[in-house]
Design an enzyme around this catalytic site. Structure first.
Site, PDB file in Angstrom:
ATOM      1  N   PHE A 232     -18.887  -3.408   8.949  1.00 47.22           N
ATOM      2  CA  PHE A 232     -18.107  -2.369   9.260  1.00 47.22           C
ATOM      3  C   PHE A 232     -18.691  -1.187  10.196  1.00 47.22           C
ATOM      4  O   PHE A 232     -18.449  -0.019  10.182  1.00 47.22           O
ATOM      5  CB  PHE A 232     -17.400  -1.897   8.369  1.00 47.22           C
ATOM      6  N   LEU A 233     -19.987  -1.524  10.741  1.00 47.67           N
ATOM      7  CA  LEU A 233     -20.657  -0.677  11.686  1.00 47.67           C
ATOM      8  C   LEU A 233     -20.627  -0.951  12.820  1.00 47.67           C
ATOM      9  O   LEU A 233     -21.845  -0.850  13.623  1.00 47.67           O
ATOM     10  CB  LEU A 233     -22.148  -0.441  10.771  1.00 47.67           C
TER      11      LEU A 233
ATOM     12  N   LEU B 157      -6.275  -8.172   1.543  1.00 52.24           N
ATOM     13  CA  LEU B 157      -6.450  -8.940   2.446  1.00 52.24           C
ATOM     14  C   LEU B 157      -6.592  -8.942   3.857  1.00 52.24           C
ATOM     15  O   LEU B 157      -5.926  -7.791   4.360  1.00 52.24           O
ATOM     16  CB  LEU B 157      -5.493 -10.155   2.493  1.00 52.24           C
ATOM     17  N   ARG B 158      -7.624  -9.308   4.726  1.00 50.83           N
ATOM     18  CA  ARG B 158      -7.962  -9.207   5.941  1.00 50.83           C
ATOM     19  C   ARG B 158      -7.032 -10.078   6.892  1.00 50.83           C
ATOM     20  O   ARG B 158      -7.151 -11.355   6.573  1.00 50.83           O
ATOM     21  CB  ARG B 158      -9.481  -9.169   6.238  1.00 50.83           C
TER      22      ARG B 158
ATOM     23  N   LYS C   1      -2.470   3.516   9.791  1.00 51.27           N
ATOM     24  CA  LYS C   1      -1.393   4.338   9.168  1.00 51.27           C
ATOM     25  C   LYS C   1      -1.821   4.676   7.890  1.00 51.27           C
ATOM     26  O   LYS C   1      -1.139   5.568   7.010  1.00 51.27           O
ATOM     27  CB  LYS C   1      -0.114   3.517   9.265  1.00 51.27           C
TER      28      LYS C   1
ATOM     29  N   GLY D  33      -7.701  -0.755  14.718  1.00 46.65           N
ATOM     30  CA  GLY D  33      -6.194  -0.629  14.670  1.00 46.65           C
ATOM     31  C   GLY D  33      -5.451  -1.520  13.737  1.00 46.65           C
ATOM     32  O   GLY D  33      -6.261  -1.831  12.809  1.00 46.65           O
TER      33      GLY D  33
ATOM     34  N   CYS E 174      -2.843  -1.583   9.044  1.00 45.72           N
ATOM     35  CA  CYS E 174      -3.116  -1.026   7.938  1.00 45.72           C
ATOM     36  C   CYS E 174      -4.173   0.270   8.073  1.00 45.72           C
ATOM     37  O   CYS E 174      -3.627   1.178   7.688  1.00 45.72           O
ATOM     38  CB  CYS E 174      -3.944  -1.874   6.972  1.00 45.72           C
TER      39      CYS E 174
ATOM     40  N   THR F 256       0.861  -1.138   0.065  1.00 49.84           N
ATOM     41  CA  THR F 256       0.097  -0.068  -0.123  1.00 49.84           C
ATOM     42  C   THR F 256       0.927   1.259   0.073  1.00 49.84           C
ATOM     43  O   THR F 256       1.617   1.424   0.789  1.00 49.84           O
ATOM     44  CB  THR F 256      -0.890   0.011   1.241  1.00 49.84           C
TER      45      THR F 256
HETATM   46  C1  UDX Z   1      -7.948  -4.299   6.806  1.00 54.82           C
HETATM   47  C2  UDX Z   1      -8.922  -4.305   5.632  1.00 54.82           C
HETATM   48  O1  UDX Z   1     -10.279  -4.903   5.939  1.00 54.82           O
HETATM   49  C3  UDX Z   1      -8.320  -5.053   4.446  1.00 54.82           C
HETATM   50  O2  UDX Z   1      -9.062  -4.957   3.282  1.00 54.82           O
HETATM   51  C4  UDX Z   1      -6.957  -4.151   4.178  1.00 54.82           C
HETATM   52  O3  UDX Z   1      -6.200  -4.910   2.958  1.00 54.82           O
HETATM   53  C5  UDX Z   1      -6.090  -4.177   5.413  1.00 54.82           C
HETATM   54  O4  UDX Z   1      -6.602  -3.738   6.380  1.00 54.82           O
HETATM   55  P1  UDX Z   1      -7.384  -5.881   8.639  1.00 54.82           P
HETATM   56  O5  UDX Z   1      -6.449  -4.866   9.148  1.00 54.82           O
HETATM   57  O6  UDX Z   1      -7.062  -7.350   8.685  1.00 54.82           O
HETATM   58  O7  UDX Z   1      -7.873  -5.567   7.434  1.00 54.82           O
HETATM   59  O8  UDX Z   1      -8.688  -5.740   9.875  1.00 54.82           O
HETATM   60  P2  UDX Z   1     -10.151  -5.662   9.640  1.00 54.82           P
HETATM   61  O9  UDX Z   1     -10.918  -6.959   9.723  1.00 54.82           O
HETATM   62  O10 UDX Z   1     -10.649  -4.890   8.427  1.00 54.82           O
HETATM   63  O11 UDX Z   1     -10.534  -4.670  11.080  1.00 54.82           O
HETATM   64  C6  UDX Z   1      -9.698  -3.518  11.096  1.00 54.82           C
HETATM   65  C7  UDX Z   1     -10.027  -3.168  12.414  1.00 54.82           C
HETATM   66  O12 UDX Z   1     -11.227  -2.348  12.625  1.00 54.82           O
HETATM   67  C8  UDX Z   1     -10.111  -4.158  13.853  1.00 54.82           C
HETATM   68  O13 UDX Z   1      -9.266  -3.446  14.716  1.00 54.82           O
HETATM   69  C9  UDX Z   1     -11.380  -4.369  13.974  1.00 54.82           C
HETATM   70  O14 UDX Z   1     -11.802  -4.528  15.260  1.00 54.82           O
HETATM   71  C10 UDX Z   1     -12.074  -3.003  13.888  1.00 54.82           C
HETATM   72  N1  UDX Z   1     -13.431  -2.854  13.332  1.00 54.82           N
HETATM   73  C11 UDX Z   1     -13.925  -3.516  12.438  1.00 54.82           C
HETATM   74  C12 UDX Z   1     -14.418  -2.390  14.116  1.00 54.82           C
HETATM   75  O15 UDX Z   1     -14.133  -1.520  15.237  1.00 54.82           O
HETATM   76  N2  UDX Z   1     -15.575  -2.259  13.759  1.00 54.82           N
HETATM   77  C13 UDX Z   1     -16.132  -2.991  12.590  1.00 54.82           C
HETATM   78  O16 UDX Z   1     -17.391  -3.026  12.442  1.00 54.82           O
HETATM   79  C14 UDX Z   1     -15.345  -3.708  11.719  1.00 54.82           C
END
Ligand code: UDX
Length: 472
Positions: free
Chosen positions: A267-268, A168-169, A281, A275, A278, A136
């Site tokens: 994501f809601l 990817l997550r 930052k 945190g 990804c 990224t």
């Molecule tokens: C993320 C993106 O989803 C992914 O597409 C990208 O390539 C890298 O960053 P990731 O960091 O693995 O992936 O985690 P993700 O599952 O997206 O969750 C990110 C953060 O958001 C976590 O700390 C999670 O606890 C928080 N989160 C997620 C919430 O607080 N609420 C939500 O509804 C969803």
């Protein structure tokens, strides 16, 4: 015939792929490319990481990937090395998967590793090849690197650069690599597109949509997607702040909003916020890049997204302090979770660990338990106390704080847990515990985002129609 007119290999099984950088993204990508049938060499400067992977030991936690690594090594199509000469000699398509962390003292992305990887490839490439960036990066990086590579490589313009961002997550790494929602091919020529299509053909053939675009658009897709996801999480957490002030319930609010198909519930989820390596930052680097481009004003809202997210951590500490009779000094707090999300051992920018640290700074005695991330957490914060089990963490606790929603915590029995603690008080930072069960077992249950008193809506009525009797 010039090198650029040489016939293509058309059998994807015969593709020779090199993957530079064997962190989360690179190791997953190398393993998945071998699974697709390609012959793959993964290269990294970290000899320990390379040795572990070559021995079949995954150096991080990712469900299902260990088995895929063993399976791929057994085919002899996959190997790992620290030898860049060998790795570059091998690959016709060379993926760059190195990290782009936040630069010390600024919001900008640190491109040291990306630049070094492209330089290492360029210097060694003496034939037509495609370097594909997956990291990224700030928009504009790919075009800069394309010029740099063409100038430095003995093969000159025969080395092309493409960008193929990864979405990817953690926890879903294999699924997201082999069955992504979409593929994005940022290319500067038809040849580059053909090459990418060839390597990722098996993924495309499952019906995954592909967006073919220029290099800057491809770079932007990734950061824009992460910015949107972060904004959605911070939106609902801003609503949580309003709910706390107004005595409303953000859980029910999120549920009601999510039923609107234009909004959707993913994501809601309100709580302690985002945190990881990804989202935090990436939104900072994106806002920084917009400023460099002279359009900083368009992304100032991302600064607010960041602030809303960070405020959740402070609010969680407030909630725990309130439960601890207004003073954290000397109080024993069980901190459940350290990783930034469940099913991960990643503690980068983890809200859970930050809350634990803030509690300790206020004089609390914090005992952290995480099913997978304790070793990584200990490396960053060796002064915190780490428990080997959930029972040991909650033993004699004044307050139990749920910080990461591991299934083990959701499944815990409030009655038996209650027998270990000094006071039955729980702060639910992820709003995943069954409030009614905890209250029934005599716990003072408080959830981040309110309300003070949970409105008791029968389970069967939470998403469905109310029976006529309930409306009388
Ligand atoms: C993320 C993106 O989803 C992914 O597409 C990208 O390539 C890298 O960053 P990731 O960091 O693995 O992936 O985690 P993700 O599952 O997206 O969750 C990110 C953060 O958001 C976590 O700390 C999670 O606890 C928080 N989160 C997620 C919430 O607080 N609420 C939500 O509804 C969803």
């Amino acid at each position: 015939m010039s090198t650029s007119e040489q016939p293509e290999r058309i059998d994807h099984q015969r593709n020779r792929v090199t993957v530079v950088g064997l962190g989360y993204l690179g190791a997953t990508h190398a393993i998945c490319m071998a699974k697709l049938g390609h012959r793959v060499i993964g290269v990294d400067v970290d000899a320990d990481k390379v040795a572990a992977l070559q021995d079949g030991a995954l150096p991080f936690h990712e469900p299902g990937l260990q088995e895929e690594l063993s399976g791929a090594l057994a085919t002899h199509r996959l190997s790992f090395t620290t030898d860049f000469d060998r790795a570059v000699e091998h690959g016709d398509t060379l993926f760059v998967c190195v990290g782009t962390p936040q630069k010390e003292g600024t919001d900008a992305a640190d491109l040291t590793f990306v630049d070094a990887a492209f330089d290492a490839l360029a210097a060694r490439l003496t034939r037509r090849a495609l370097i594909v960036g997956k990291s990224t990066v700030p928009v504009g990086t790919a075009q800069r690197l394309a010029r740099r590579v063409a100038a430095a490589s003995p093969a000159g313009d025969d080395v092309e650069v493409a960008w193929n961002p990864e979405f990817l997550r953690e926890g879903f790494a294999v699924e997201d690599t082999l069955h992504p929602d979409r593929l994005v091919f940022g290319v500067a020529s038809d040849w580059a597109l053909r090459r990418l299509t060839q390597v990722l053909g098996p993924v495309l053939s499952t019906g995954v949509p592909a967006i073919v675009c220029d290099l800057p658009t491809a770079e932007l897709v990734k950061v824009a997607a992460n910015a949107f996801l972060a904004t959605k999480i911070s939106f609902i957490n801003a609503m949580a702040e309003i709910c706390e002030a107004a005595g409303a319930d953000v859980g029910l609010l999120a549920q009601a909003l999510g039923h609107d198909s234009r909004i959707g519930s993913r994501f809601l989820k309100p709580g302690l916020g985002f945190g990881g390596g990804c989202l935090p930052k990436d939104i900072r680097a994106f806002a920084h890049r917009a400023e460099e481009l002279g359009v900083g004003g368009t992304l100032t809202f991302l600064r607010e997204v960041d602030q809303v997210n960070l405020r959740r951590r402070a609010r969680m500490v407030d909630l725990i302090r309130e439960l601890a009779d207004g003073d954290l000094r000397g109080k024993r707090i069980a901190a459940l979770g350290a990783s930034f999300k469940p099913d991960s051992d990643d503690v980068r920018d983890a809200p859970a660990l930050e809350v634990a640290r803030m509690l300790a700074m206020e004089g609390a005695h914090v005992r952290v338990y995480d099913p997978a991330a304790a070793a990584n957490a200990h490396r960053i914060y060796p002064d915190l106390d780490y428990a080997a089990s959930l029972a040991a963490a909650v033993d004699d606790a004044d307050v139990v704080a749920l910080l990461t929603e591991w299934q083990e915590f959701i499944d815990a029995d409030p009655e038996s847990m209650g027998r270990h603690v000094r006071h039955r008080r729980v702060a639910d930072g992820r709003r995943v515990l069954d409030a009614a069960r905890y209250r029934l077992a005599g716990w003072d249950y408080r959830a981040l985002g309110g309300p003070e008193r949970i409105v008791s809506v029968p389970e069967e009525n939470r998403t469905g129609e109310f029976p006529a009797t309930a409306l009388r």
